[in-house]
Scaffold this motif. Structure first.
Motif, short mmCIF file in Angstrom:
data_model
loop_
_atom_site.label_atom_id
_atom_site.label_comp_id
_atom_site.label_asym_id
_atom_site.label_seq_id
_atom_site.Cartn_x
_atom_site.Cartn_y
_atom_site.Cartn_z
N HIS A 292 0.82 -1.20 0.00
CA HIS A 292 0.00 0.00 0.00
C HIS A 292 0.87 1.27 0.00
CE1 HIS A 292 -3.60 -2.18 0.04
NE2 HIS A 292 -3.85 -2.26 1.34
N TYR A 293 2.04 1.20 0.61
CA TYR A 293 2.94 2.35 0.59
C TYR A 293 3.33 2.68 -0.86
CZ TYR A 293 6.96 5.36 1.59
OH TYR A 293 7.83 6.42 1.64
N ILE A 294 3.69 1.65 -1.62
CA ILE A 294 4.08 1.85 -3.03
C ILE A 294 2.91 2.40 -3.83
CG2 ILE A 294 4.75 0.61 -5.13
CD1 ILE A 294 6.21 -1.40 -3.15
N ALA A 295 1.73 1.81 -3.64
CA ALA A 295 0.56 2.26 -4.38
C ALA A 295 0.21 3.70 -4.05
CB ALA A 295 -0.64 1.35 -4.06
N ASN A 296 0.29 4.07 -2.79
CA ASN A 296 0.02 5.45 -2.38
C ASN A 296 0.99 6.42 -3.05
OD1 ASN A 296 -1.24 7.53 -0.60
ND2 ASN A 296 0.80 7.56 0.30
N LYS A 297 2.26 6.03 -3.07
CA LYS A 297 3.31 6.87 -3.66
C LYS A 297 3.03 7.09 -5.15
CE LYS A 297 7.54 8.47 -2.45
NZ LYS A 297 7.79 9.31 -1.25
N LEU A 298 2.71 6.02 -5.86
CA LEU A 298 2.47 6.12 -7.30
C LEU A 298 1.18 6.88 -7.59
CD1 LEU A 298 3.54 2.52 -8.38
CD2 LEU A 298 4.77 4.65 -8.83
N SER A 299 0.17 6.68 -6.75
CA SER A 299 -1.08 7.40 -6.93
C SER A 299 -0.88 8.91 -6.75
CB SER A 299 -2.13 6.88 -5.94
OG SER A 299 -3.33 7.61 -6.03
N LYS A 300 -0.11 9.29 -5.74
CA LYS A 300 0.14 10.73 -5.50
C LYS A 300 0.98 11.33 -6.60
CE LYS A 300 0.96 12.29 -1.37
NZ LYS A 300 1.55 12.49 -0.03
N GLN A 301 1.94 10.56 -7.11
CA GLN A 301 2.81 11.07 -8.18
C GLN A 301 2.05 11.31 -9.48
OE1 GLN A 301 6.06 8.32 -8.68
NE2 GLN A 301 7.12 8.96 -6.83
N THR A 302 1.07 10.47 -9.75
CA THR A 302 0.42 10.49 -11.06
C THR A 302 -1.01 11.00 -11.05
OG1 THR A 302 -0.37 8.21 -10.77
CG2 THR A 302 1.83 8.50 -11.76
N GLY A 303 -1.61 11.07 -9.87
CA GLY A 303 -3.01 11.47 -9.79
C GLY A 303 -3.98 10.37 -10.14
N LEU A 304 -3.50 9.15 -10.32
CA LEU A 304 -4.39 8.04 -10.66
C LEU A 304 -5.20 7.60 -9.45
CD1 LEU A 304 -2.07 5.80 -12.87
CD2 LEU A 304 -4.13 6.97 -13.62
N PRO A 305 -6.48 7.25 -9.64
CA PRO A 305 -7.27 6.73 -8.53
C PRO A 305 -6.75 5.36 -8.11
CG PRO A 305 -8.49 6.52 -10.57
CD PRO A 305 -7.26 7.31 -10.89
N TRP A 306 -6.97 5.05 -6.84
CA TRP A 306 -6.36 3.85 -6.26
C TRP A 306 -7.37 3.12 -5.37
CZ3 TRP A 306 -3.35 4.98 -1.24
CH2 TRP A 306 -2.93 3.78 -0.62
N VAL A 307 -7.47 1.82 -5.60
CA VAL A 307 -8.32 0.94 -4.78
C VAL A 307 -7.40 0.07 -3.93
CG1 VAL A 307 -10.04 -0.91 -4.79
CG2 VAL A 307 -10.18 0.94 -6.48
N ALA A 308 -7.60 0.11 -2.61
CA ALA A 308 -6.73 -0.63 -1.68
C ALA A 308 -7.50 -1.80 -1.09
CB ALA A 308 -6.24 0.29 -0.57
N ASP A 309 -6.92 -2.99 -1.18
CA ASP A 309 -7.55 -4.23 -0.72
C ASP A 309 -6.87 -4.71 0.55
OD1 ASP A 309 -9.21 -6.59 -0.96
OD2 ASP A 309 -7.40 -7.67 -1.60
N TYR A 310 -7.67 -5.04 1.57
CA TYR A 310 -7.16 -5.62 2.81
C TYR A 310 -7.62 -7.05 2.93
CZ TYR A 310 -5.43 -1.20 4.70
OH TYR A 310 -4.72 -0.04 4.92
N ARG A 311 -6.70 -7.99 2.68
CA ARG A 311 -7.01 -9.40 2.91
C ARG A 311 -7.09 -9.67 4.41
NH1 ARG A 311 -2.55 -9.58 -0.34
NH2 ARG A 311 -1.36 -10.76 1.19
N ASP A 312 -6.19 -9.06 5.15
CA ASP A 312 -6.14 -9.16 6.61
C ASP A 312 -5.87 -7.77 7.17
OD1 ASP A 312 -6.36 -12.05 6.80
OD2 ASP A 312 -4.30 -12.14 6.06
N PRO A 313 -6.14 -7.54 8.44
CA PRO A 313 -5.80 -6.24 9.02
C PRO A 313 -4.29 -6.13 9.21
CG PRO A 313 -6.65 -7.71 10.71
CD PRO A 313 -6.81 -8.43 9.40
N CYS A 314 -3.80 -4.90 9.23
CA CYS A 314 -2.39 -4.69 9.53
C CYS A 314 -2.12 -5.15 10.96
CB CYS A 314 -2.05 -3.20 9.36
SG CYS A 314 -0.28 -2.91 9.16
N HIS A 315 -0.88 -5.52 11.25
CA HIS A 315 -0.55 -6.26 12.47
C HIS A 315 -0.98 -5.53 13.74
CE1 HIS A 315 1.53 -9.53 14.51
NE2 HIS A 315 2.02 -8.64 15.34
N TYR A 316 -0.84 -4.21 13.80
CA TYR A 316 -1.14 -3.49 15.04
C TYR A 316 -2.61 -3.60 15.43
CZ TYR A 316 -3.23 0.29 12.28
OH TYR A 316 -4.02 1.03 11.43
#
Length: 415
Positions: A126-150
């Motif tokens: 998700h960090y990579i996807a966020n970075k690329l989305s912000k750089q390009t303005g492309l919309p982004w769909v984020a999928d959570y198979r499981d919750p983050c560890h915290y």
């Protein structure tokens, strides 16, 4: 569907990885391609994976780009030692993030995708996807198979801080969020409120009928090549184990009770774990209980062979303890689709228990005494001809093709 629709899929695990998360990702990929999408995949180099399907090969029209992802613990340590900060935000991020952001930017320039999709819980993804989305303005769909560890525990103060920061970025910057269970969605919604509530869809895992059709293409020799002894009642567990979250010891205790009562022995019963390591961490428990000759740990096999084993076992075993109450392993849908009897060790308040116990032929329990009853019923279901009951479970709602349709509708609607 217009063939001009293009999606950039970012996922750490992708075939030939033999990890448990791969079927969800691969099925989305395959169905979107089948429906006319141009699908570009940005993933890790196979050397990053601990389990690899050696039979896998990319197709001639696949556009799969694999970037460097060195494992800090394995590849960048010196005599097993390394600075813990090198694992930020995960074991592969130190190399996978910069290599993927660089390659991802080139892929976006080349293919001009309409939307970015990424799948976690590997935080780098998700960090990579966020970075690329912000750089390009492309919309982004984020999928959570499981919750983050915290969300379930702690990875340590530093990593918890970093993971929360990444999750906040995902909640704020993604155009849409998808979750594999309603319980995980609710967990995030309780923490992030309107950021989740306004833009989420639950896309559950499921079984892929295409994989069951692939079984028909196996030769009779391949179908018969299983680890089971036809003279025994064979119980089968496919996948990983860990003491905190998927603890098999109560099942071992139940088998020991049945062994002491003379119902099972090494001549008529076997429990086989495949893909769960060599069982060394459980060897003392098995020895103490006196059932080392009733339980086997064997090497993993490619997914299609594991699926074949599921369809040939007398009963299937699933373990999902209270720590993972909000999650449902993708394997349960394949287990259910085999129509075979099942033993499910799962907390009665958990999502896995609630799903599995709603179907016929599923015995449940957590304590050894409950599991004794379940195993006894399963053994008793095998008739004199050596056949077990085959159940007609209606799993229409859990077909991965339908799940991919849900994702396609989201990707199409995102502007």
């Amino acid at each position: 569907m217009s063939a001009t629709k293009t999606v950039l899929m970012i996922a750490f695990e992708f075939p030939p990885s033999n990890g448990a998360s791969v079927p969800r990702i691969e099925s989305f990929y395959r169905y979107l391609k089948q429906w006319g999408w141009e699908v570009i995949v940005l993933t890790a180099d196979p050397s990053a994976y601990s389990k690899v399907d050696a039979t896998y090969q990319d197709g001639p029209d696949d556009k799969i780009y694999r970037t460097r992802a060195l494992d800090v613990q394995r590849d960048l340590s010196y005599k097993g030692k390394y600075f813990s900060i090198m694992e930020t935000p995960d074991r592969w991020g130190l190399t996978w993030i910069p290599s993927s952001v660089r390659v991802g930017a080139k892929l976006i320039k080349k293919y001009k995708p309409d939307v970015i999709w990424s799948s976690a819980p590997t935080p780098s993804t998700h960090y990579i996807a966020n970075k690329l989305s912000k750089q390009t303005g492309l919309p982004w769909v984020a999928d959570y198979r499981d919750p983050c560890h915290y969300m379930n525990g702690s990875a340590g103060r530093w990593l918890d801080f970093i993971h929360k920061k990444i999750d906040r970025q995902v909640m704020r910057n993604s155009a849409h969020l998808t979750y594999a269970t309603a319980a995980v969605r609710d967990l995030y919604q309780a923490k992030y409120g309107a950021l989740v509530e306004s833009k989420n869809t639950v896309i559950e895992n499921g079984f892929d009928e295409a994989n069951f059709e692939r079984l028909a293409a196996l030769s009779s020799v391949e179908r018969a090549n299983t680890p089971f002894d036809s003279k025994k009642f064979s119980m089968y567990y496919s996948g990983v184990l860990y003491a905190h979250g998927r603890d098999p010891v109560p099942i071992f205790e139940a088998i020991a009770m049945l062994n002491n009562d003379g119902l099972v022995n090494a001549e008529n019963f076997e429990l086989i774990f495949q893909g769960a390591g060599n069982g060394e961490e459980f060897s003392d428990a098995l020895t103490t209980l006196g059932i080392t000759d009733l339980v086997q740990f064997i090497e993993p096999v490619p997914f299609i062979n594991a699926l074949n084993n599921m369809t040939r076992a007398d009963a299937l075993v699933l373990i999902q303890d209270a720590r993972f109450n909000k999650q449902i392993p993708g394997k349960v849908y394949e287990y259910l689709r085999t129509q075979r009897p099942m033993l499910v060790k799962a907390d009665s308040q958990g999502a896995t228990y609630k799903l599995a116990s709603s179907f016929d032929g599923v015995e449940t329990g957590m304590a050894a005494e409950e599991l004794v009853l379940g195993i006894t019923k399963l053994i008793g279901s095998k008739n004199e001809q050596g056949q077990v009951t085959v159940y007609q479970r209606d799993l229409t709602a859990y077909n991965r093709e339908q799940k991919a349709r849900q994702l396609e509708q989201i990707l199409t609607s995102i502007k």
